[in-house]
Scaffold this active site. Structure first.
Site, mmCIF file in Angstrom:
data_model
loop_
_atom_site.group_PDB
_atom_site.id
_atom_site.type_symbol
_atom_site.label_atom_id
_atom_site.label_comp_id
_atom_site.label_asym_id
_atom_site.label_seq_id
_atom_site.Cartn_x
_atom_site.Cartn_y
_atom_site.Cartn_z
ATOM 1 N N LYS A 22 5.542 73.146 -16.270
ATOM 2 C CA LYS A 22 4.594 72.131 -16.068
ATOM 3 C C LYS A 22 4.567 71.500 -14.615
ATOM 4 O O LYS A 22 3.771 71.588 -13.722
ATOM 5 C CB LYS A 22 4.460 71.057 -16.981
ATOM 6 C CG LYS A 22 3.750 69.791 -16.624
ATOM 7 C CD LYS A 22 3.670 68.725 -17.665
ATOM 8 C CE LYS A 22 4.735 67.543 -17.436
ATOM 9 N NZ LYS A 22 4.570 66.773 -16.242
ATOM 10 N N ASN A 23 5.703 70.981 -14.190
ATOM 11 C CA ASN A 23 5.717 70.402 -13.144
ATOM 12 C C ASN A 23 5.898 71.481 -11.870
ATOM 13 O O ASN A 23 5.901 70.893 -10.723
ATOM 14 C CB ASN A 23 7.294 69.517 -12.917
ATOM 15 C CG ASN A 23 7.006 68.355 -13.699
ATOM 16 O OD1 ASN A 23 5.861 68.026 -14.186
ATOM 17 N ND2 ASN A 23 8.233 67.833 -13.871
ATOM 18 N N CYS A 116 2.482 53.016 -15.509
ATOM 19 C CA CYS A 116 2.512 54.044 -16.373
ATOM 20 C C CYS A 116 3.948 53.456 -17.487
ATOM 21 O O CYS A 116 4.560 52.428 -16.964
ATOM 22 C CB CYS A 116 2.859 55.403 -16.016
ATOM 23 S SG CYS A 116 4.470 55.622 -15.516
ATOM 24 N N ARG A 121 6.087 53.145 -10.506
ATOM 25 C CA ARG A 121 5.779 54.629 -9.928
ATOM 26 C C ARG A 121 4.916 54.395 -9.038
ATOM 27 O O ARG A 121 3.599 54.963 -8.794
ATOM 28 C CB ARG A 121 5.351 55.575 -11.017
ATOM 29 C CG ARG A 121 6.474 55.623 -11.855
ATOM 30 C CD ARG A 121 5.978 57.054 -12.856
ATOM 31 N NE ARG A 121 6.508 58.212 -12.647
ATOM 32 C CZ ARG A 121 6.177 59.232 -13.221
ATOM 33 N NH1 ARG A 121 5.892 59.019 -14.459
ATOM 34 N NH2 ARG A 121 6.513 60.525 -12.814
ATOM 35 N N ASP A 304 14.500 63.616 -16.709
ATOM 36 C CA ASP A 304 13.503 64.194 -17.744
ATOM 37 C C ASP A 304 14.351 64.487 -18.886
ATOM 38 O O ASP A 304 13.763 65.099 -19.769
ATOM 39 C CB ASP A 304 12.591 65.346 -17.238
ATOM 40 C CG ASP A 304 11.511 64.697 -16.600
ATOM 41 O OD1 ASP A 304 11.147 63.350 -16.292
ATOM 42 O OD2 ASP A 304 10.910 65.450 -15.703
ATOM 43 N N ARG A 396 1.222 66.906 -23.756
ATOM 44 C CA ARG A 396 1.143 66.949 -22.445
ATOM 45 C C ARG A 396 1.970 67.785 -21.640
ATOM 46 O O ARG A 396 1.651 68.546 -20.668
ATOM 47 C CB ARG A 396 1.249 65.482 -21.947
ATOM 48 C CG ARG A 396 0.272 64.515 -21.860
ATOM 49 C CD ARG A 396 0.372 63.262 -21.056
ATOM 50 N NE ARG A 396 0.899 63.835 -19.632
ATOM 51 C CZ ARG A 396 2.098 63.000 -19.085
ATOM 52 N NH1 ARG A 396 2.440 61.986 -19.538
ATOM 53 N NH2 ARG A 396 2.392 63.270 -17.944
HETATM 54 C C1 UD1 Z 1 8.358 64.023 -10.785
HETATM 55 C C2 UD1 Z 1 8.254 64.533 -12.113
HETATM 56 C C3 UD1 Z 1 8.637 63.815 -13.428
HETATM 57 C C4 UD1 Z 1 10.373 63.616 -13.085
HETATM 58 C C5 UD1 Z 1 10.216 62.770 -11.592
HETATM 59 C C6 UD1 Z 1 11.627 62.522 -11.350
HETATM 60 C C7 UD1 Z 1 6.189 66.020 -11.712
HETATM 61 C C8 UD1 Z 1 4.785 66.119 -11.819
HETATM 62 N N1 UD1 Z 1 6.691 64.902 -12.328
HETATM 63 O O1 UD1 Z 1 7.649 62.673 -10.721
HETATM 64 O O2 UD1 Z 1 8.601 64.458 -14.480
HETATM 65 O O3 UD1 Z 1 10.469 62.550 -13.875
HETATM 66 O O4 UD1 Z 1 9.670 63.745 -10.749
HETATM 67 O O5 UD1 Z 1 12.367 63.570 -11.403
HETATM 68 O O6 UD1 Z 1 6.894 66.783 -11.046
HETATM 69 N N2 UD1 Z 1 8.669 56.627 -5.679
HETATM 70 C C9 UD1 Z 1 8.543 55.394 -4.872
HETATM 71 N N3 UD1 Z 1 7.436 55.687 -3.797
HETATM 72 C C10 UD1 Z 1 6.744 56.655 -3.693
HETATM 73 C C11 UD1 Z 1 7.266 57.691 -4.899
HETATM 74 C C12 UD1 Z 1 8.115 57.576 -5.605
HETATM 75 O O7 UD1 Z 1 9.142 54.541 -4.580
HETATM 76 O O8 UD1 Z 1 5.663 57.055 -3.186
HETATM 77 C C13 UD1 Z 1 9.785 56.195 -6.439
HETATM 78 C C14 UD1 Z 1 9.632 56.373 -7.999
HETATM 79 O O9 UD1 Z 1 9.332 55.029 -8.542
HETATM 80 C C15 UD1 Z 1 11.128 56.752 -8.531
HETATM 81 C C16 UD1 Z 1 11.675 57.628 -7.481
HETATM 82 O O10 UD1 Z 1 10.886 57.441 -6.470
HETATM 83 O O11 UD1 Z 1 11.922 55.728 -8.652
HETATM 84 C C17 UD1 Z 1 11.376 59.081 -7.843
HETATM 85 O O12 UD1 Z 1 9.950 59.620 -8.178
HETATM 86 P P1 UD1 Z 1 9.305 60.632 -7.916
HETATM 87 O O13 UD1 Z 1 10.253 61.733 -7.656
HETATM 88 O O14 UD1 Z 1 8.366 60.422 -6.993
HETATM 89 O O15 UD1 Z 1 8.578 61.116 -9.319
HETATM 90 P P2 UD1 Z 1 7.369 62.035 -9.635
HETATM 91 O O16 UD1 Z 1 7.162 62.882 -8.359
HETATM 92 O O17 UD1 Z 1 6.155 60.975 -9.860
#
Ligand code: UD1
Length: 420
Positions: A22-23, A116, A121, A304, A396
């Site tokens: 999925k990711n 969420c 996030r 995850d 999902r």
């Molecule tokens: C992706 C994965 C999700 C997985 C996560 C961490 C997808 C679609 N989803 O989510 O399944 O659990 O990586 O491996 O690939 N953060 C910020 N600011 C930002 C972006 C992130 O502070 O602009 C923080 C988040 O709150 C979190 C950390 O960075 O604490 C990592 O999050 P991130 O890697 O961005 O997760 P996702 O990409 O949303």
């Protein structure tokens, strides 16, 4: 709405064939917005999140056809640059259209995802990155509005390695003028998979899979045909199932090199693991041994897999501590596991687990995607009947999970919800 009913306690044995990730599929499908033409993707999983991105691309004018696990996407006639709240609220990863829309259409309007179940996030790092590439960004009425005549390469440092943030900026920078350097980039295999496909489309990206990614912007990209890599989290979930039920599962069509941190922990917990090409055989040991785990960005232990591994530790011999360092509210499964007899105490981002001899089946409620998988595993290991409600979360991100477990000998069925 459906529930899942499980009568647990059986060792699982047989083959589990892993679906596409999925990711990996989500950013790759978003990347089709970068150019016009017909793409073909194989091994696309049948999931609600894939339907969500499909709907989103459809709103923008893409023509999408599915034949089983093959998906054809034609992005020749894009007419929209907006991702509305109704779609984004269903799936946070919708933010992945921001970079491609901005690069191709010169503007994008994407709803802010909001909070969420597993924490706030934010998307600040996505927006900072786009601004560094020269985009004008405004936040109004719950929407991000971004525009740029042509993005310009820049050096971008991520405060935190963000997976979708790295992907978003990588896609936007692929069409920018000049060179972009991403530092402290996320290193997940899904990022490497996206970079591989972008390069096949004509992009010039080096270093994906390392903390420094260099992107030489190009003028245009072209459509390609490509397969989606296997889902490492689905594979990991079956690995834990084998260890947890003292079973013997052949996990096939997976990529074992993406799961080293989990396999290491499972071996230390007493499971036997044999890797052969794209298959892994996991045999549960007689006794499950306690292991401390801390979630980390790849190649560390994946957040995850945290909830699923916690089920295993709930019935391990001794004490363990599971520390969640990625998301601040990712222990919502704990209260449900406690209802099944687990002995877990939370202190901040740490879960202290005292292994119990067995779990007992109970009615429980799923709260997010990986928490749902955790409850299915708990039900498979528990004595008696477990009924899991709100399993739409499961759909999902896991394709036919109950059917795959049934094929391994589990007593599991999907039924109509009692209290929808
Ligand atoms: C992706 C994965 C999700 C997985 C996560 C961490 C997808 C679609 N989803 O989510 O399944 O659990 O990586 O491996 O690939 N953060 C910020 N600011 C930002 C972006 C992130 O502070 O602009 C923080 C988040 O709150 C979190 C950390 O960075 O604490 C990592 O999050 P991130 O890697 O961005 O997760 P996702 O990409 O949303």
């Amino acid at each position: 709405m459906d529930d899942i009913i499980i009568t647990g306690g059986k060792p699982l044995a047989g083959e589990a064939v892993i679906s596409g990730a999925k990711n990996a599929a989500l950013p790759i499908l978003a990347a089709t917005l970068l150019t016009g033409g017909r793409f073909q993707f194989d091994n696309v999983p049948m999931l609600r999140d894939i339907t969500s991105i499909q709907n989103l691309l459809g709103l923008m004018g893409a023509d999408i056809q599915r034949e089983g696990h093959t998906m054809f996407v034609d992005t020749g006639n894009l007419c929209q640059y907006e991702a509305p709240y109704e779609e984004v609220r269903k799936m946070r990863a919708s933010i992945l259209v921001l970079g491609p829309l901005l690069a191709r259409m010169k503007r994008a309007r994407v709803s802010l995802p909001g909070g969420c179940a597993i924490g706030a996030r934010p998307i600040d790092l996505h927006l900072k990155g786009m601004a560094a590439l020269g985009a004008d960004i405004t936040l109004e009425h719950g929407y991000v509005e971004a525009s740029a005549e042509r993005l310009k390469g820049a050096e971008i440092y991520f405060d935190i390695p963000t997976v979708t943030g790295t992907e978003n900026i990588m896609m936007a920078a692929a069409l920018a003028e000049g060179v972009t350097i991403l530092r402290n980039a996320a290193r997940e295999p899904e990022i490497t998979a996206l970079a591989d496909i972008l390069n096949r489309m004509g992009a010039d990206i080096e270093g994906a899979g390392t903390p420094m990614i260099t992107i030489h912007g190009v003028r245009e990209l072209k459509p390609v045909s490509a397969p989606i890599i296997p889902d490492r989290i689905e594979a990991g979930t079956f690995m834990v199932a084998a260890a947890l039920t003292h079973g013997d599962i052949h996990i096939t069509r997976c990529e074992p090199s993406h799961l080293k941190s989990l396999m290491h922990k499972l071996e230390q917990a007493g499971a036997k693991i044999d890797v052969s090409g794209t298959s892994v055989r996991v045999r549960g040991g007689e006794t499950i041994l306690s292991q401390d785990v801390k979630t980390m960005p790849y190649p560390g232990f994946p957040t995850d897999m945290q909830a699923q591994f916690m089920v295993l530790m709930s019935v391990a011999r001794g004490f363990s501590v599971i520390s969640e360092s990625i998301f601040e509210n990712r222990f919502i499964h704990v209260s449900e596991l406690k209802r099944m007899g687990a002995d877990i105490n939370i202190s901040g981002s740490h879960a202290m687990i005292k292994g119990v001899p067995s779990l007992s089946g109970a009615p429980v409620m799923a709260s997010d995607l990986r928490a749902s998988a955790c409850l299915v595993l708990a039900g498979l290991a528990a004595g008696g009947v477990t009924r899991i409600s709100r399993i739409y979360h499961l759909d999902r991100g896991y394709e036919s999970l109950e059917k795959k477990f049934a094929a391994l000998g589990a007593d599991i069925a999907r039924v109509r919800a009692q209290n929808p």
